[in-house]
Scaffold this motif. Structure first.
Motif, short mmCIF file in Angstrom:
data_model
loop_
_atom_site.label_atom_id
_atom_site.label_comp_id
_atom_site.label_asym_id
_atom_site.label_seq_id
_atom_site.Cartn_x
_atom_site.Cartn_y
_atom_site.Cartn_z
N PRO A 458 0.81 -1.22 0.00
CA PRO A 458 0.00 0.00 0.00
C PRO A 458 0.85 1.28 0.00
CG PRO A 458 0.16 -0.82 2.23
CD PRO A 458 0.93 -1.79 1.37
N LEU A 459 2.17 1.13 0.09
CA LEU A 459 3.03 2.31 0.26
C LEU A 459 3.34 2.97 -1.08
CD1 LEU A 459 5.56 0.84 2.86
CD2 LEU A 459 3.47 2.15 3.30
N PHE A 460 3.33 4.30 -1.07
CA PHE A 460 3.64 5.04 -2.28
C PHE A 460 5.08 4.82 -2.72
CE2 PHE A 460 5.12 8.88 -4.51
CZ PHE A 460 4.18 8.94 -5.53
N ILE A 461 5.97 4.58 -1.77
CA ILE A 461 7.38 4.37 -2.08
C ILE A 461 7.57 3.14 -2.95
CG2 ILE A 461 7.91 2.96 -0.04
CD1 ILE A 461 10.54 4.45 0.17
N ASN A 462 6.60 2.21 -2.93
CA ASN A 462 6.68 0.98 -3.72
C ASN A 462 5.83 1.05 -4.99
OD1 ASN A 462 8.35 -0.33 -1.83
ND2 ASN A 462 6.59 -0.94 -0.59
N LEU A 463 5.47 2.26 -5.41
CA LEU A 463 4.55 2.41 -6.53
C LEU A 463 5.06 1.74 -7.80
CD1 LEU A 463 1.91 3.69 -7.57
CD2 LEU A 463 3.24 5.71 -8.19
N GLN A 464 6.35 1.89 -8.11
CA GLN A 464 6.87 1.31 -9.35
C GLN A 464 6.81 -0.21 -9.34
OE1 GLN A 464 7.52 3.07 -12.07
NE2 GLN A 464 6.88 4.85 -10.85
N GLU A 465 7.17 -0.82 -8.18
CA GLU A 465 7.07 -2.27 -8.08
C GLU A 465 5.61 -2.72 -8.18
OE1 GLU A 465 8.89 -0.39 -6.24
OE2 GLU A 465 10.93 -1.17 -6.19
N THR A 466 4.71 -1.92 -7.59
CA THR A 466 3.29 -2.25 -7.65
C THR A 466 2.79 -2.20 -9.09
OG1 THR A 466 2.90 -1.40 -5.41
CG2 THR A 466 1.00 -1.55 -6.87
N LEU A 467 3.19 -1.19 -9.83
CA LEU A 467 2.80 -1.09 -11.24
C LEU A 467 3.30 -2.30 -12.03
CD1 LEU A 467 3.37 2.70 -12.02
CD2 LEU A 467 1.22 1.46 -12.20
N CYS A 468 4.55 -2.72 -11.76
CA CYS A 468 5.09 -3.89 -12.46
C CYS A 468 4.27 -5.14 -12.14
CB CYS A 468 6.55 -4.11 -12.06
SG CYS A 468 7.68 -2.86 -12.70
N SER A 469 3.91 -5.30 -10.87
CA SER A 469 3.12 -6.47 -10.46
C SER A 469 1.75 -6.47 -11.13
CB SER A 469 2.95 -6.49 -8.94
OG SER A 469 4.18 -6.67 -8.28
N LEU A 470 1.09 -5.31 -11.16
CA LEU A 470 -0.25 -5.24 -11.74
C LEU A 470 -0.22 -5.42 -13.26
CD1 LEU A 470 -1.88 -2.36 -9.63
CD2 LEU A 470 -2.11 -4.83 -9.34
N ARG A 471 0.82 -4.93 -13.89
CA ARG A 471 0.94 -5.13 -15.34
C ARG A 471 1.15 -6.60 -15.67
NH1 ARG A 471 4.70 0.25 -15.76
NH2 ARG A 471 3.03 1.75 -16.27
N PHE A 472 1.99 -7.27 -14.85
CA PHE A 472 2.19 -8.70 -15.06
C PHE A 472 0.88 -9.45 -14.81
CE2 PHE A 472 3.15 -12.88 -13.18
CZ PHE A 472 3.77 -13.48 -14.27
N ALA A 473 0.15 -9.07 -13.75
CA ALA A 473 -1.11 -9.73 -13.44
C ALA A 473 -2.13 -9.55 -14.56
CB ALA A 473 -1.67 -9.17 -12.13
N THR A 474 -2.11 -8.38 -15.22
CA THR A 474 -3.00 -8.14 -16.35
C THR A 474 -2.70 -9.10 -17.49
OG1 THR A 474 -3.23 -5.80 -15.76
CG2 THR A 474 -3.79 -6.41 -18.01
N LYS A 475 -1.40 -9.34 -17.74
CA LYS A 475 -1.00 -10.31 -18.77
C LYS A 475 -1.52 -11.70 -18.42
CE LYS A 475 3.29 -8.44 -20.71
NZ LYS A 475 4.75 -8.68 -20.85
N VAL A 476 -1.32 -12.07 -17.15
CA VAL A 476 -1.77 -13.38 -16.71
C VAL A 476 -3.28 -13.52 -16.87
CG1 VAL A 476 -1.99 -14.91 -14.69
CG2 VAL A 476 0.15 -13.66 -15.08
N ASN A 477 -4.03 -12.49 -16.50
CA ASN A 477 -5.48 -12.52 -16.56
C ASN A 477 -6.01 -12.66 -17.99
OD1 ASN A 477 -8.17 -10.45 -15.21
ND2 ASN A 477 -7.92 -12.64 -15.23
N SER A 478 -5.26 -12.14 -18.93
CA SER A 478 -5.68 -12.20 -20.34
C SER A 478 -5.23 -13.48 -21.03
CB SER A 478 -5.14 -10.99 -21.11
OG SER A 478 -3.72 -11.03 -21.16
N CYS A 479 -4.49 -14.31 -20.30
CA CYS A 479 -3.90 -15.51 -20.89
C CYS A 479 -4.94 -16.63 -20.91
CB CYS A 479 -2.67 -15.93 -20.08
SG CYS A 479 -1.82 -17.33 -20.79
#
Length: 489
Positions: A458-479
């Motif tokens: 939930p931390l803003f300091i981890n925003l970039q890692e969070t974006l990477c995780s959600l982008r990967f999850a989007t790929k997985v969800n569309s698979c």
């Protein structure tokens, strides 16, 4: 002659003396009289003053008596009014009692309606979940649930966080439990502020207030599929410290226990219920970890034992020489989970004081036989807690930790390559590039009902890692990996 004069003078002197004495007496009497008159006047004044005071008191008492009489009359009148009001209120109270009884009956009816509506809502929710699962299975997609962990007390102090909204950069769309938006505030070199939004959508979003029970309710039917003869795989993905292990393993008490112990509990409860329909199940358990591209048996005693992954023709995956324990109750499994948890590789990094340094794979092998129809199913339930992704520059890893981080990131990169190849329908899927992807081949290749938790900080300091995780999850969800099939024996 002389004698006469002498006598005459003597009598004159005596007379004069008497006269003087009489004058003195008169004067004294006059003085006493005046004194007595003064005293009488003083006494008179005092008496008159006392008389005046008493007359004033009498007057005051008479006024008080008059006031008391007036007040008494007013009170008598007020009492009469109260008695009249009491009689009127008696009728009103009777009417109110009747109204109260009517509302109580109405309330009871509403409570019954509420209970019925609540029951209907639960039934509709179960139907919704069932239909959603069917739709996803027909689509053949890997389901993805996103979970945002809560802000820890230590983080509030460390990053000076306060107020009601500790995560303003995370937005949950209203009346939408499948959407989440990240907002990034930036400032240009000229000092002008701007914001950029990153919307994402998954099968379900759980915010930091979500409880373990609420989350398991959403995957319960998927877990149940394992008893129906389907392979099921549920795995947690995300950066280090995002709450993956808590989601999968949880705490010690009933409220905080994670998906693994809850799934085990449900399997044994459901298997008992299925006995009424003629089903008998044999349940075996194993717990492995992949550490630095080496498979370890968390239930075994020999750390030097080499293990290999083998995929059997009928869709089952086995790991050679791994200890498999036959279990008959959820308590037996719980004891094995405690042993495995102690044996799992962990270590401290700058990202997480107790970071899981390996991928853990818990598997229940189910073998079912219906004594009435002679049907036989064989399936597996895989519950996987992936090691957290870390950027080397952020993790501060050195020595063994550096080697572990590289191995973790490599295996997760291979997982990303496999997902990309599946999404692009490529003829060759690079499962063998890592032990993790090779072990998950059947789960990702279509012969399994698969769900991924993407856990984010939930931390803003981890925003970039969070974006990477959600982008990967989007790929997985569309698979699309195809529709899982029952494994008949």
């Amino acid at each position: 002659m002389n004698t006469y004069i002498f006598v005459k003078n003597y009598y004159i002197e005596i007379k004069q003396t008497k006269t003087n004495n009489n004058k003195k007496t008169v004067n004294q009497l006059q003085s006493d009289k005046e004194k007595n008159l003064n005293e009488i006047e003083t006494i008179k004044s005092e008496k008159e003053q006392k008389l005046e005071d008493r007359e004033q008191k009498i007057s005051d008492f008479e006024k008080q008596v008059a006031n008391f009489k007036l007040e008494s009359q007013v009170n008598k009148k007020y009492i009469k009014e109260l008695e009249s009001t009491k009689n009127d209120n008696g009728e009103i109270i009777k009417d109110l009692e009747i109204e109260r009884e009517r509302h109580l009956k109405r309330l009871e009816a509403l409570e019954d309606d509420y209970s019925e509506a609540k029951k209907n809502i639960q039934e509709l929710e179960e139907q919704r979940r069932f239909l959603h699962n069917e739709i996803q299975e027909l689509k053949g997609n890997i389901r993805v649930f996103c979970r945002v962990r809560p802000v820890l007390e230590s983080e509030k102090e460390k990053y000076n966080l306060s107020g009601d909204d500790l995560t303003p950069h995370i937005v949950y769309p209203k009346d939408n439990d499948t959407g989440i938006t990240l907002v990034q505030q930036t400032e240009s070199a000229m000092g002008s502020a701007s914001s950029k939004s990153y919307p994402f959508s998954f099968d379900r979003i759980f915010n930091g207030e979500s409880k373990q029970e609420e989350i398991f309710t959403e995957i319960a039917q998927l877990v149940q599929s394992a008893l129906d003869g389907y392979n099921v795989c549920i795995f947690a993905y995300g950066q280090t410290g995002s709450g993956k292990t808590y989601t999968m393993e949880g705490g010690e008490d009933e409220e905080t226990m994670g998906m693994i112990p809850r799934a085990v509990k449900q399997i044994f409860i459901a298997s008992e219920e299925f006995k009424k329909k003629g089903w008998i199940y044999d349940i075996d358990c194993q717990f492995l970890e992949i550490y630095n591209e080496t498979i370890r048996d968390l239930l075994g005693n020999d750390e030097t034992q080499k293990h290999e992954i083998k995929h059997l023709s009928y869709g089952r995956t086995i790991v050679t020489d791994a200890k498999i324990v036959k279990v008959t109750t959820s308590n037996e499994v719980h004891k094995l989970l405690q042993i495995a948890s102690k044996n799992r590789s962990t270590g401290a990094t700058l990202c997480n004081e107790r970071s899981s340094r390996s991928h853990s794979i818990f598997t229940l092998h189910l073998s079912g036989h219906n004594v009435y129809t002679d049907e036989r199913y064989e399936s597996s339930l895989n519950l996987i807690d992936l090691a957290g992704s870390e950027r080397l520059a952020v993790s501060g890893a050195t020595g063994d930790r550096l080697k572990e981080t590289r191995a973790i990131n490599k295996s997760l990169s291979c997982l990303s390559d496999v997902i990309a190849a599946l999404c692009n329908n490529e003829p060759h899927i690079p499962y063998r590039n890592s032990k993790l992807t090779y072990l998950l081949q059947n789960s990702l290749g279509g012969n399994s009902k698969t769900l991924m938790f993407v856990n984010i900080s939930p931390l803003f300091i981890n925003l970039q890692e969070t974006l990477c995780s959600l982008r990967f999850a989007t790929k997985v969800n569309s698979c699309q990996i195809g529709t899982a099939k029952k494994i008949l024996k």
